[in-house]
Design an enzyme around this catalytic site. Structure first.
Site, mmCIF file in Angstrom:
data_model
loop_
_atom_site.group_PDB
_atom_site.id
_atom_site.type_symbol
_atom_site.label_atom_id
_atom_site.label_comp_id
_atom_site.label_asym_id
_atom_site.label_seq_id
_atom_site.Cartn_x
_atom_site.Cartn_y
_atom_site.Cartn_z
ATOM 1 C CG ASP A 1 26.659 -3.861 15.948
ATOM 2 O OD1 ASP A 1 26.360 -3.804 17.156
ATOM 3 O OD2 ASP A 1 27.504 -4.672 15.506
ATOM 4 C CB SER A 2 22.114 -2.550 19.572
ATOM 5 O OG SER A 2 22.543 -1.229 19.842
ATOM 6 C CE LYS B 1 30.719 -0.991 20.865
ATOM 7 N NZ LYS B 1 30.437 -2.368 20.431
ATOM 8 C CG ASP C 1 29.125 -1.092 17.387
ATOM 9 O OD1 ASP C 1 30.247 -1.248 17.898
ATOM 10 O OD2 ASP C 1 28.065 -1.367 17.978
ATOM 11 C CD GLU D 1 27.065 -7.133 25.109
ATOM 12 O OE1 GLU D 1 27.702 -6.470 24.250
ATOM 13 O OE2 GLU D 1 25.878 -7.497 24.951
ATOM 14 C CD GLU E 1 30.598 -7.025 18.408
ATOM 15 O OE1 GLU E 1 30.564 -8.248 18.146
ATOM 16 O OE2 GLU E 1 29.560 -6.348 18.562
HETATM 17 O O1 KIV Z 1 25.617 -2.288 19.679
HETATM 18 C C1 KIV Z 1 25.525 -1.985 20.878
HETATM 19 O O2 KIV Z 1 24.543 -1.396 21.330
HETATM 20 C C2 KIV Z 1 26.629 -2.345 21.758
HETATM 21 C C3 KIV Z 1 26.442 -2.141 23.232
HETATM 22 C C4 KIV Z 1 25.530 -3.147 23.788
HETATM 23 C C5 KIV Z 1 27.733 -2.089 23.951
HETATM 24 O O3 KIV Z 1 27.641 -2.795 21.311
#
Ligand code: KIV
Length: 272
Positions: A52-53, A121, A91, A190, A123
């Site tokens: 989600d980056s 994924k 994510d 992280e 969190e």
């Molecule tokens: O969203 C992302 O890129 C991440 C990584 C930094 C692990 O969760």
């Protein structure tokens, strides 16, 4: 230490657990589009994370919070079309799994069905236990993410190192064990102290992938834009830049502008 590498035609969640057992480090990078994913897959990266980056590096938002489930599915579908070997993890975005396990499952199913991704994924630990359980019960592989969890940035207030104090470190260790017990196939840690990350990696049988978590974990992940030096302002200590693409791309683009202005481009050979 050099470790004999087993060839994996396709990386699966089981391959990652095998890699940990065999002491082979796991490589993971983010991708959000077809062209970048193709290069990363061709370069034999084990896991591609549609992170989600994307909210930051693709859409220009300050945090990961605004990205939507539909947008994540769009990015994931583009990545999936490029892949022949890597395992693709997506994510689940903020707001689509925290409030209710049934909504979490619906979101995870949409990602898997509409994008063709291989895993998702999430969190968090104890707080999202029921959501994780429900997703896993549907046969969807889940990767956990603990430590600095960017979806909780407004709770933390800053992007500094997490779990430096005993209380937070203890909770992180409990959450990691819980995620393993529930059936997660791997965990991202992280921005936490390297010593703590080592302890967690040694205490788990599932792989621990670090970002800013030191070298004594089972694999590493970076955001592709950071690795390539496309982001200029983001300079955490953990980041190793392998290129300065911001400058190199800028130079190439300036050269193109010059060539157009001076009528050098296109030349005789570049036209019909
Ligand atoms: O969203 C992302 O890129 C991440 C990584 C930094 C692990 O969760």
């Amino acid at each position: 230490m050099s470790v004999a590498k087993k060839e994996y035609k396709r990386v699966t969640v089981k391959s990652l657990v095998d890699m940990k057992k065999n002491g082979e480090r796991i490589s993971m990078l983010t991708a959000y589009d077809y062209s970048m994913a193709k290069i990363i897959d061709d370069a034999n990266v084990d896991v591609i994370l549609v992170g989600d980056s994307a909210s930051n590096v693709m859409a220009g938002h300050e945090t990961t919070l605004p990205i939507t489930l539909d947008q994540m599915i769009y990015h994931a579908s583009s990545v999936i079309r490029a892949i022949t070997r890597s395992l693709v993890v997506v994510d689940i975005p903020f707001g689509s799994y925290q409030s209710d396990p049934r909504e979490a499952l619906r979101s995870a199913i949409r990602i898997m069905k509409e994008s063709g991704a291989h895993a998702i994924k999430v969190e968090g630990g104890l707080e999202i236990k029921d959501s994780v359980k429900r997703i896993l019960n549907a046969g969807i592989p889940v990767m956990g993410h603990l430590g600095l969890t960017p979806q909780s940035i407004y709770k933390f207030g800053t992007y500094t190192v997490r779990a430096k104090e005993n209380e937070e470190a203890t909770k992180l260790k409990q959450d990691a064990l819980l995620l393993q017990k529930l059936g997660c196939f791997a965990i991202v840690l992280e921005k936490i102290p390297a010593k703590l990350a080592k302890e967690v990696a040694e205490s788990l049988t599932i792989p621990v992938i670090g970002i800013g978590a030191g070298s004594d974990v089972d694999g590493q992940v970076l955001v592709i834009h950071d690795l390539l030096g496309m982001t200029k302002e983001f300079n955490p200590r953990f980041l190793r830049r392998y290129m300065n693409l911001y400058e190199e791309m800028g130079n190439a683009i300036s050269q193109y502008v010059d060539d157009v202005k001076t009528r050098d481009f296109p030349n005789e050979e570049e036209q019909y």
